[in-house]
Enzyme design. Structure first.
Site, short mmCIF file in Angstrom:
data_model
loop_
_atom_site.label_atom_id
_atom_site.label_comp_id
_atom_site.label_asym_id
_atom_site.label_seq_id
_atom_site.Cartn_x
_atom_site.Cartn_y
_atom_site.Cartn_z
N SER A 115 45.08 37.92 44.28
CA SER A 115 43.88 38.26 45.04
C SER A 115 43.96 39.73 45.43
O SER A 115 44.79 40.13 46.26
CB SER A 115 43.78 37.37 46.29
OG SER A 115 42.94 37.96 47.24
N HIS A 123 40.29 33.48 43.76
CA HIS A 123 41.74 33.51 43.60
C HIS A 123 42.45 32.85 44.78
O HIS A 123 42.96 33.53 45.67
CB HIS A 123 42.21 34.96 43.41
CG HIS A 123 41.90 35.51 42.05
ND1 HIS A 123 41.77 36.85 41.78
CD2 HIS A 123 41.69 34.87 40.87
CE1 HIS A 123 41.49 37.01 40.49
NE2 HIS A 123 41.44 35.83 39.93
N GLU A 139 37.30 41.17 37.66
CA GLU A 139 36.08 41.91 38.04
C GLU A 139 35.92 43.17 37.18
O GLU A 139 34.81 43.54 36.79
CB GLU A 139 36.13 42.28 39.53
CG GLU A 139 34.84 42.97 39.98
CD GLU A 139 34.90 43.46 41.41
OE1 GLU A 139 35.55 42.80 42.26
OE2 GLU A 139 34.29 44.51 41.69
N CYS A 146 34.68 35.17 52.64
CA CYS A 146 33.51 36.05 52.70
C CYS A 146 32.31 35.29 52.15
O CYS A 146 32.45 34.17 51.63
CB CYS A 146 33.77 37.28 51.84
SG CYS A 146 34.05 36.82 50.11
N ASN A 177 41.96 41.79 47.15
CA ASN A 177 41.71 42.20 48.54
C ASN A 177 42.84 41.76 49.46
O ASN A 177 43.15 42.46 50.43
CB ASN A 177 40.32 41.71 48.99
CG ASN A 177 40.32 40.26 49.41
OD1 ASN A 177 40.59 39.93 50.55
ND2 ASN A 177 40.06 39.36 48.45
FE1 SF4 Z 1 31.80 39.41 47.15
FE2 SF4 Z 1 34.35 39.73 46.45
FE3 SF4 Z 1 33.36 41.08 48.53
FE4 SF4 Z 1 33.70 38.48 48.72
S1 SF4 Z 1 35.33 39.99 48.46
S2 SF4 Z 1 31.88 39.62 49.37
S3 SF4 Z 1 33.27 37.79 46.65
S4 SF4 Z 1 32.72 41.29 46.41
#
Ligand code: SF4
Length: 314
Positions: free
Chosen positions: A229, A47, A132, A18, A231
């Site tokens: 990680s 990560h 975070e 990202c 996400n």
């Molecule tokens: Fe920002 Fe984390 Fe979203 Fe990537 S995943 S855009 S680093 S908030």
């Protein structure tokens, strides 16, 4: 000679890096160019072991506390953000520091400050212990923010004044779980204020939407990303919930071929901190065992970029 079994590979898009991860990595690379090695990095910059190992090879030194940074070397703060006490401590020591906090995380920090200024107690939806979350809690005085991890927490959390509440969220959560938690909070505390929707970032929600699109079309799902990680873990969870067995792998070498079996089709995606080179490695590894056909299923096009700190590009 026996023929390799056929395998359709559907690759989710968007996937992988990202804008916040891209920016954080560039900050370390530019700091190394400008200052020469070693450049210290507080916590993994993002990560992903592959990314961290590559930067280590270029001269980055990863540490968990500022105590491990010598006085005369620059230090970079990771994309996840840091409590306010960290830049303060760096300033007090006269350290040259660069903040690679993703601008979308910084936005949540500013929202937290504003809510506190307006006299609100914050219910923060996130995962305990994630850097975070630690960084965002560290933006406000102790006792002004309460962590809500689950719907059960939302149902049971005790508050002093239900009319003076706000909510904020970690950027890398499950969109569906977070919506459910917010719905409970809004039902219990109708006066609660928060961002429109939630603070889940565009990259997290786009990658989840892309998985929703391909999961029903495939027999198995490979999610490339690190176990820490957030996400990436949400992508594997989402696929499982949709009924498609999924596994989180760091890279091709981690594929458990007994688990994988001989499906007719597989979906591949990658968390926001996983580089594309690892996706290609997985596709190649599948190609060694199967007669593969490969296509990308694009949910949406991403073209977000974030500016680099002026001190590095001037
Ligand atoms: Fe920002 Fe984390 Fe979203 Fe990537 S995943 S855009 S680093 S908030």
């Amino acid at each position: 000679m026996s023929q390799s079994p056929a395998l359709d590979i559907l690759i989710a898009a968007p996937r992988g890096f990202c804008a916040g991860v891209d920016r954080a990595i560039k900050i370390v690379e530019l700091a190394l160019e400008r200052h020469g090695p070693p450049v210290y990095v507080r916590h993994e910059i993002v990560h992903n072991k592959f990314v961290v190992d590559r930067l280590r090879g270029l001269g980055a030194v990863f540490v968990e506390t500022l105590d491990d940074v010598p006085d005369n070397r620059p230090v970079v703060f990771s994309a996840h953000g840091v409590p306010k006490s960290v830049p303060s401590a760096a300033e007090a020591r006269g350290l040259d520091y660069l903040d690679a906090t993703c601008p979308l995380v910084s936005k949540v920090h500013r929202q937290a400050e504003r809510m506190i200024e307006n006299g609100r107690h914050i219910l923060f939806i996130g995962h305990e212990g994630h850097p975070e979350v630690i960084g965002t809690f560290g933006q406000v005085p102790e006792g002004h923010m309460t962590l809500v991890e689950t719907e059960e927490d939302a149902r049971s959390v005790a508050v002093a004044d239900p009319d003076c509440l706000g909510f904020l969220t970690q950027t890398t959560l499950s969109v569906d779980d977070t919506d459910a938690i917010i719905a409970v909070l809004k039902e219990r505390f109708p006066a609660i204020q928060g961002p429109k929707g939630e603070d889940i970032c565009y990259a997290t929600s786009n990658r989840q939407a892309a998985v929703k699109e391909i999961a029903p079309l495939v027999d198995k799902m490979l999610v490339i990303g690190a176990p820490n990680s957030s996400n990436s873990r949400r992508l594997a969870e989402l696929s499982e919930r949709l009924g498609t067995p999924a596994v989180l792998i760091g890279r091709a070498a981690d594929i458990d071929w007994d688990w994988f079996g001989t499906p007719a089709s597989v979906g591949i995606t990658a968390g926001a901190s996983a580089p594309e080179i690892l996706v290609r490695e997985v596709v190649e590894s599948l190609g060694d065992r199967f007669a593969v056909t490969e296509r990308e299923v694009a949910h949406v096009e991403e073209n977000m970029t974030f500016k680099l700190p002026r001190t590095l590009v001037a």
